[in-house]
Design a protein around this motif. Structure first.
Motif, short mmCIF file in Angstrom:
data_model
loop_
_atom_site.label_atom_id
_atom_site.label_comp_id
_atom_site.label_asym_id
_atom_site.label_seq_id
_atom_site.Cartn_x
_atom_site.Cartn_y
_atom_site.Cartn_z
N ASP A 199 -16.48 -0.18 -2.09
CA ASP A 199 -16.99 -1.55 -2.06
C ASP A 199 -15.83 -2.53 -2.21
O ASP A 199 -16.04 -3.73 -2.29
CB ASP A 199 -18.04 -1.77 -3.16
N SER A 200 -14.61 -2.02 -2.21
CA SER A 200 -13.42 -2.85 -2.38
C SER A 200 -12.51 -2.72 -1.16
O SER A 200 -12.01 -1.63 -0.85
CB SER A 200 -12.66 -2.40 -3.64
N LYS A 201 -12.26 -3.82 -0.50
CA LYS A 201 -11.35 -3.82 0.65
C LYS A 201 -9.95 -3.41 0.20
O LYS A 201 -9.24 -2.71 0.91
CB LYS A 201 -11.31 -5.22 1.27
N ASP A 202 -9.55 -3.84 -1.00
CA ASP A 202 -8.23 -3.50 -1.53
C ASP A 202 -8.06 -1.99 -1.70
O ASP A 202 -6.99 -1.44 -1.44
CB ASP A 202 -7.96 -4.21 -2.86
N GLU A 203 -9.10 -1.30 -2.13
CA GLU A 203 -9.03 0.16 -2.29
C GLU A 203 -8.88 0.84 -0.94
O GLU A 203 -8.12 1.80 -0.80
CB GLU A 203 -10.26 0.70 -3.03
N ILE A 204 -9.58 0.35 0.06
CA ILE A 204 -9.46 0.91 1.41
C ILE A 204 -8.04 0.66 1.93
O ILE A 204 -7.42 1.54 2.53
CB ILE A 204 -10.52 0.33 2.36
N LEU A 205 -7.51 -0.54 1.69
CA LEU A 205 -6.13 -0.84 2.09
C LEU A 205 -5.14 0.10 1.42
O LEU A 205 -4.21 0.59 2.05
CB LEU A 205 -5.78 -2.30 1.78
N ARG A 206 -5.32 0.36 0.12
CA ARG A 206 -4.44 1.29 -0.59
C ARG A 206 -4.52 2.70 0.01
O ARG A 206 -3.52 3.39 0.14
CB ARG A 206 -4.78 1.33 -2.08
N GLU A 207 -5.72 3.10 0.37
CA GLU A 207 -5.91 4.42 0.98
C GLU A 207 -5.17 4.50 2.32
O GLU A 207 -4.49 5.49 2.61
CB GLU A 207 -7.41 4.68 1.19
N ILE A 208 -5.28 3.45 3.12
CA ILE A 208 -4.59 3.42 4.42
C ILE A 208 -3.08 3.39 4.21
O ILE A 208 -2.34 4.11 4.91
CB ILE A 208 -5.07 2.21 5.25
N GLU A 209 -2.59 2.60 3.27
CA GLU A 209 -1.15 2.54 2.98
C GLU A 209 -0.64 3.89 2.52
O GLU A 209 0.46 4.32 2.90
CB GLU A 209 -0.87 1.46 1.93
N SER A 210 -1.41 4.58 1.72
CA SER A 210 -1.02 5.91 1.25
C SER A 210 -0.91 6.89 2.43
O SER A 210 0.06 7.65 2.53
CB SER A 210 -2.04 6.43 0.24
N MET A 211 -1.89 6.86 3.33
CA MET A 211 -1.84 7.73 4.51
C MET A 211 -0.62 7.41 5.36
O MET A 211 0.07 8.30 5.85
CB MET A 211 -3.10 7.52 5.36
N ARG A 212 -0.33 6.12 5.52
CA ARG A 212 0.81 5.69 6.32
C ARG A 212 2.11 6.19 5.70
O ARG A 212 3.00 6.69 6.40
CB ARG A 212 0.84 4.17 6.44
N ASN A 213 2.24 6.05 4.38
CA ASN A 213 3.46 6.49 3.70
C ASN A 213 3.67 8.00 3.83
O ASN A 213 4.79 8.46 4.05
CB ASN A 213 3.43 6.08 2.22
#
Length: 170
Positions: A88-102
């Motif tokens: 329910d948090s856009k920021d958590e989804i962004l963190r998940e995507i950033e983690s995958m990218r890294n």
């Protein structure tokens, strides 16, 4: 937190397979919290810590979805062997995507190092195993012969062209 979900709350769904995509949906229904790990025996000295979950119905575009057993104390949850992530948090989804990218960027950065390791391992194997060394030498010799044959074919083709040209002039 999933415990604060209400009808109309935005929800974000990250799909990792087959391609990456993020969809935003809207909560249409939330179940009453249910105990997910009922404790059947009391153990003195250990406080009862029961986890609760909710089932959430979501509408993404025109399609209804249901996400079962979202932990009420979480803000992000991984489904289907981590192929679907709900939050329910856009920021958590962004963190998940950033983690995958890294993780992927690190893997790409290590490709050259691993190529060097494979090359060096091949050299060491050839050094320690005479059969492998002979096979490598034979492959190298065949490659040399192949390039020489290619050169001869090219030369023969040029000679044919010159002969054909000379015969046509007469």
């Amino acid at each position: 937190m999933f415990s604060t979900l209400r009808k109309g709350t935005p929800i974000y769904v990250l799909r990792k397979d087959p391609t990456l995509s993020v969809e935003t949906g809207e909560v249409t229904e939330v179940s009453v919290p249910a105990i997910s790990n009922p404790i059947t025996t009391f153990q003195p000295g250990f406080p009862l810590q029961q986890k609760t979950t909710v089932d959430v119905k979501v509408k993404i575009g025109e399609h209804p979805y249901e996400f079962k057993q979202l932990p009420t104390d979480a803000v992000i949850f991984h489904y289907d062997d981590k192929k679907i992530v709900v939050s329910d948090s856009k920021d958590e989804i962004l963190r998940e995507i950033e983690s995958m990218r890294n993780i992927s960027a690190e893997a790409l950065a290590s490709i050259e190092k691993h190529r060097e390791i494979v090359g060096r391992c091949d050299e060491l194997i050839a050094e320690l195993n005479p059969q492998v060394r002979r096979a490598a030498e034979n492959a190298k010799a065949m490659e040399g012969l192949s390039s020489r044959v290619d050169g001869l074919e090219k030369s023969i083709g040029e000679i044919k062209g010159m002969l054909s040209e000379a015969l046509n002039k007469k």
